[in-house]
Structure formats: structure tokens, C-alpha cells
Design a protein around this motif. Structure first.
Motif, PDB file in Angstrom:
ATOM      1  N   TYR A   1     -11.851   6.189 -12.110  1.00 34.20           N
ATOM      2  CA  TYR A   1     -13.044   5.570 -12.679  1.00 34.20           C
ATOM      3  C   TYR A   1     -13.755   6.459 -13.695  1.00 34.20           C
ATOM      4  CZ  TYR A   1     -12.266   2.035  -9.168  1.00 34.20           C
ATOM      5  OH  TYR A   1     -11.701   1.043  -8.397  1.00 34.20           O
TER       6      TYR A   1
ATOM      7  N   LYS B   1     -14.244   6.215 -25.228  1.00 35.59           N
ATOM      8  CA  LYS B   1     -14.230   4.969 -24.477  1.00 35.59           C
ATOM      9  C   LYS B   1     -15.440   4.893 -23.545  1.00 35.59           C
ATOM     10  CE  LYS B   1      -9.210   4.281 -24.470  1.00 35.59           C
ATOM     11  NZ  LYS B   1      -8.007   4.088 -23.613  1.00 35.59           N
TER      12      LYS B   1
ATOM     13  N   TYR C   1     -16.711   2.861 -20.035  1.00 36.10           N
ATOM     14  CA  TYR C   1     -16.327   2.043 -18.896  1.00 36.10           C
ATOM     15  C   TYR C   1     -17.589   1.483 -18.251  1.00 36.10           C
ATOM     16  CZ  TYR C   1     -11.746   4.183 -19.431  1.00 36.10           C
ATOM     17  OH  TYR C   1     -10.548   4.610 -19.933  1.00 36.10           O
TER      18      TYR C   1
ATOM     19  N   TYR D   1     -19.158  -0.763 -14.944  1.00 37.91           N
ATOM     20  CA  TYR D   1     -18.919  -1.301 -13.612  1.00 37.91           C
ATOM     21  C   TYR D   1     -20.225  -1.837 -13.057  1.00 37.91           C
ATOM     22  CZ  TYR D   1     -20.701   3.339 -12.316  1.00 37.91           C
ATOM     23  OH  TYR D   1     -21.465   4.479 -12.209  1.00 37.91           O
TER      24      TYR D   1
END
Length: 218
Positions: free
Chosen positions: A102, A170, A172, A174
Motif C-alpha cells: 500500500y 504516483k 494512491y 484508499y
């Protein structure tokens, strides 16, 4: 698949106003710093993971454990979220999975906690080891819960349902699902930690610079 599912218990949040320029290198691409009434904050958060499942499984010795993290606040396409500078836990497996899969910023350290109920107040403390020295945050609170007011500073700090992680170029995203918190009013608190040792030179000015104190217990 959900990485981590748990009951969060006895949260302490100690919040600091901060120069937004300090945070800019940590802001994930596509997000922007969020503020409340023109002020930017970071929070030191301590709590217990309870009844924890990792990737849907209860793992021996990984069910109940402490975490202390440093986080700040961003927004993305109308969603308000958090970014973690570092998350300290006592379980190496949690660190490995979170960092590898993650792209989080977990670190494994020895940790312990204490919760005490007194006649007129409650007391909560989280401790962890950094550079062979024990660090800690603690609060004394009133005993009765109160709701968090809409559009308040407390609501800004607590009501976030997305996390963002920067990994190179990048970003991410969640989702973090939790109920609306209740709070216990803090009557005293103590921060016994070296910010530079824990989080780097950029954060050393937080050592003596506290503006808000708040404890949240769910």
C-alpha cells in the motif's frame, strides 16, 4: 480487498498549526493542502487497534496493538482526506504489508499504553521507542462524552474518510470508514517526544509549538 479492519479505541489527537511550506514536499500529486479558517494543521494521533483483521484474517499476536502517527490534511475532487508522514506500530508484519503493498510509511517500534479511570477524570497514554528512548503522549480528560459540533475545528480534524499516499509521481487513494466520533474534553496533556528524531528536521519546530489540545474517545 480491505487491508486492515479494526475497532479503533481511545484516540488521542494533539494538533499543531504549521507553515504549509513545510508540508508541500509530502503532498501527493493531484491533491492539495486543506485548511480550516486559513490555518493548516498536523496531528499526532495515538490509539489502539482492537479486534484487528489483516487481509480478512485474524493473525495471532496481531489482534490488539497500539499505533501513533503524524498526519496532515488534504482535499481531492471535493473529498477531504489525510496523508501520513509516519505510522508507528509494534507489529513488523503490519509494517511490511502496509509499506510493500500500500506504499504507506509504517515503522515498527516497541510500544505500550495505559488507560486509567479515576474518580474525577480519565487518563490515557501511548508510548513508543525512538533511538533507544521512550517517547509518549498522554491526556487527562473529563469523564462525560460530548458530541462534536458541525463546522467546528474538531470536526475538521476528525471527519476524514479518505487517505492518500505519495509514491514517487504516483498517488494512491484508499477509503477509511469510521463512525462519527464523540469526544471527552481534555483538562491536561503532556507531549514527551523529540519531533526531529521521530519525523525529521522539517518538524523540529513543533517541539514547543502547540496550539490545540483535544482528546477523542470512541
Amino acid at each position: 480487498m480491505t487491508f486492515l479492519k479494526a475497532y479503533w479505541k481511545n484516540l488521542i489527537l494533539i494538533n499543531y498549526e504549521i507553515d504549509p511550506n513545510i508540508l508541500k514536499p509530502f503532498v501527493p500529486k493531484g491533491t492539495q493542502l486543506d485548511s480550516f479558517n486559513g490555518k493548516y494543521y498536523v496531528s499526532v494521533v495515538g490509539f489502539m487497534f482492537m479486534n484487528t483483521k489483516v487481509l480478512g484474517l485474524k493473525l495471532p499476536f496481531h489482534i490488539n496493538f497500539e499505533e501513533v502517527n503524524l498526519r496532515f490534511y488534504v482535499k481531492h475532487n471535493g473529498k477531504r482526506g489525510v496523508v501520513f508522514i509516519k505510522e508507528i506500530v509494534p507489529k513488523a508484519l503490519i509494517t511490511f504489508v502496509a509499506n510493500t503493498i500500500y506504499h504507506e510509511h509504517y515503522q515498527t517500534s516497541k510500544m505500550k499504553h495505559s488507560w486509567m479511570e479515576h474518580q474525577n477524570y480519565n487518563e490515557f497514554q501511548y508510548q513508543w521507542r525512538s533511538n533507544q528512548k521512550w517517547q509518549s503522549i498522554s491526556v487527562k480528560t473529563e469523564k462525560d462524552f460530548s458530541s462534536i459540533r458541525d463546522n467546528s475545528e474538531e470536526q475538521f480534524i476528525t471527519e476524514h474518510y479518505f487517505g492518500y499516499t505519495k509514491h514517487g509521481n504516483k498517488t494512491y487513494e484508499y477509503e477509511v470508514v469510521h463512525p462519527t466520533w464523540r469526544q471527552l474534553k481534555v483538562v491536561d496533556f503532556n507531549v514527551n517526544m523529540n519531533f526531529e528524531d521521530n519525523y525529521g528536521q522539517r518538524f523540529k519546530n513543533l517541539q514547543m509549538d502547540y496550539l490545540i489540545k483535544m482528546g477523542l474517545i470512541f
